[in-house]
Design a protein around this motif. Structure first.
Motif, PDB file in Angstrom:
ATOM      1  N   VAL A  64      -6.572   3.642  13.597  1.00  0.00           N
ATOM      2  CA  VAL A  64      -7.244   4.939  13.717  1.00  0.00           C
ATOM      3  C   VAL A  64      -6.520   5.920  14.631  1.00  0.00           C
ATOM      4  O   VAL A  64      -6.866   7.103  14.670  1.00  0.00           O
ATOM      5  CB  VAL A  64      -8.696   4.757  14.226  1.00  0.00           C
ATOM      6  N   THR A 187     -11.873   1.237  18.811  1.00  0.00           N
ATOM      7  CA  THR A 187     -12.125   2.561  18.238  1.00  0.00           C
ATOM      8  C   THR A 187     -13.113   3.386  19.039  1.00  0.00           C
ATOM      9  O   THR A 187     -13.240   4.591  18.813  1.00  0.00           O
ATOM     10  CB  THR A 187     -12.665   2.418  16.804  1.00  0.00           C
ATOM     11  N   ASP A 189     -16.182   3.353  18.754  1.00  0.00           N
ATOM     12  CA  ASP A 189     -17.338   3.668  17.913  1.00  0.00           C
ATOM     13  C   ASP A 189     -17.538   2.500  16.947  1.00  0.00           C
ATOM     14  O   ASP A 189     -16.938   1.445  17.108  1.00  0.00           O
ATOM     15  CB  ASP A 189     -17.151   5.006  17.166  1.00  0.00           C
ATOM     16  N   ALA A 191     -16.894   2.551  13.630  1.00  0.00           N
ATOM     17  CA  ALA A 191     -16.213   2.826  12.369  1.00  0.00           C
ATOM     18  C   ALA A 191     -15.713   1.558  11.680  1.00  0.00           C
ATOM     19  O   ALA A 191     -15.793   1.442  10.452  1.00  0.00           O
ATOM     20  CB  ALA A 191     -15.050   3.783  12.601  1.00  0.00           C
ATOM     21  N   HIS A 290     -12.622   3.060   5.530  1.00  0.00           N
ATOM     22  CA  HIS A 290     -12.790   3.686   6.841  1.00  0.00           C
ATOM     23  C   HIS A 290     -11.491   4.038   7.555  1.00  0.00           C
ATOM     24  O   HIS A 290     -11.532   4.521   8.683  1.00  0.00           O
ATOM     25  CB  HIS A 290     -13.640   2.772   7.738  1.00  0.00           C
ATOM     26  N   THR A 291     -10.349   3.783   6.930  1.00  0.00           N
ATOM     27  CA  THR A 291      -9.080   4.181   7.530  1.00  0.00           C
ATOM     28  C   THR A 291      -8.177   4.793   6.473  1.00  0.00           C
ATOM     29  O   THR A 291      -8.174   4.361   5.315  1.00  0.00           O
ATOM     30  CB  THR A 291      -8.343   2.990   8.170  1.00  0.00           C
TER      31      THR A 291
END
Length: 310
Positions: A64, A187, A189, A191, A290-291
């Motif tokens: 990320v 991250t 978070d 995610a 998600h990435t």
């Protein structure tokens, strides 16, 4: 996981420098600890650890963000490794394991009292190192609670006629919670939480399958789970047969019973491998969702999946 496999993963993912920074951080921490505890900590930490969980942190971070892994993430990875080792020390005491990967366990070398006190010391040190980061403290608190609940549940559910869904729930709280924490530390978070959860369950399952392959080759790591009636992935598949389930659920199985259960678990290995392939595919799907550049996470999944084949 052998040292060669570990080295290959680290080099392939490009985290050789970060792992060396992590190693130096842990060595410096041990050197600065109480002289009373230092021999125990050196025994537990200054060896050839796999560092797979820190590697997961670094991989999620790189998925990320670009640039060098900051010192704060190195610290988070070190504390996560500390918490992981606490779980290993307690597991070894619970399982009455004399060795782990060919080396005497801490309680075997220093006694149970010292090992338990060292576990508390490590946890306290982890919180001290994280004192200025409330985000990490909350994650570590949640992790330790989940691990405690998972261990109690796993032992309460021993020798029960359960199935694959029950195994998924146990593995998700036991190993899945650790890997979720890795992702969230990286991250900052949620995610990649679901991706990491699936990766952890995959890791747990590969370990289960590897242990049964050890039974098959006489002398692997599955004897303790078989003896204690722990619900592993191969066991959850084998006990779908009522006759095997009846043996598995006996309070005091005989050596002959254990031999029959072991054979059934070996027979269940193809079905277990199929389930692991499904988990790996699902984890990759989550990474892709998600990435923008999931290649590092894909490689991590592939290496994890290979663990049960070696």
């Amino acid at each position: 996981m052998t040292d060669t496999i570990t080295r290959d993963i680290i080099e392939h993912l490009g985290f050789t420098d970060e792992i060396e920074r992590l190693r130096r951080y842990i060595e410096a921490w041990v050197a600065g600890c109480s002289a009373e505890m230092r021999p125990l900590l050196e025994w537990q930490f200054i060896a050839k650890p796999k560092y797979f969980r820190p590697l997961t942190i670094f991989s999620c971070y790189r998925a990320v963000r670009e640039g060098e892994i900051p010192e704060s993430i190195i610290r988070s990875a070190a504390v996560l490794e500390m918490m992981h080792n606490v779980s290993l020390v307690i597991d070894d005491i619970l399982d009455k394991s004399p060795e782990r990967r060919g080396k005497a366990t801490m309680h075997t070398r220093f006694g149970e009292l010292n090992a338990l006190m060292a576990s508390g010391f490590i946890v306290a040190e982890g919180y001290r190192l994280s004192a200025e980061d409330p985000h990490d403290i909350l994650l570590f608190s949640d992790l330790l609670k989940r691990l405690g609940v998972a261990e109690c549940a796993q032992w309460r559910l021993r020798r029960q006629p359960l199935g694959v869904e029950d195994w998924l729930a146990i593995a998700g709280e036991d190993t899945g919670s650790m890997f979720e924490t890795c992702a969230c530390l990286a991250t900052r978070d949620d995610a990649l939480r679901k991706f990491a959860h699936l990766l952890g369950v995959l890791y747990h399952g590969c370990d289960d399958v590897g242990d049964v392959k050890g039974l098959e080759s006489l002398g692997g790591g599955g004897e303790e789970d078989l003896r204690d009636g722990i619900l592993t992935l191969p066991a959850s598949l084998a006990i779908a047969d009522p006759s095997i389930s009846a043996l598995f659920c006996k309070p005091d199985p005989t050596p002959e019973d254990l031999t029959i259960i072991s054979a059934a678990m070996i027979t269940a290995l193809p079905a277990a491998d199929k389930k692991l392939d499904e988990l790996a595919a699902e984890a990759k799907w989550e990474a892709q969702l998600h990435t923008a550049t999931p290649a590092t996470l894909f490689a991590l999944v592939d290496y994890t999946r290979e663990l049960s084949r070696r």
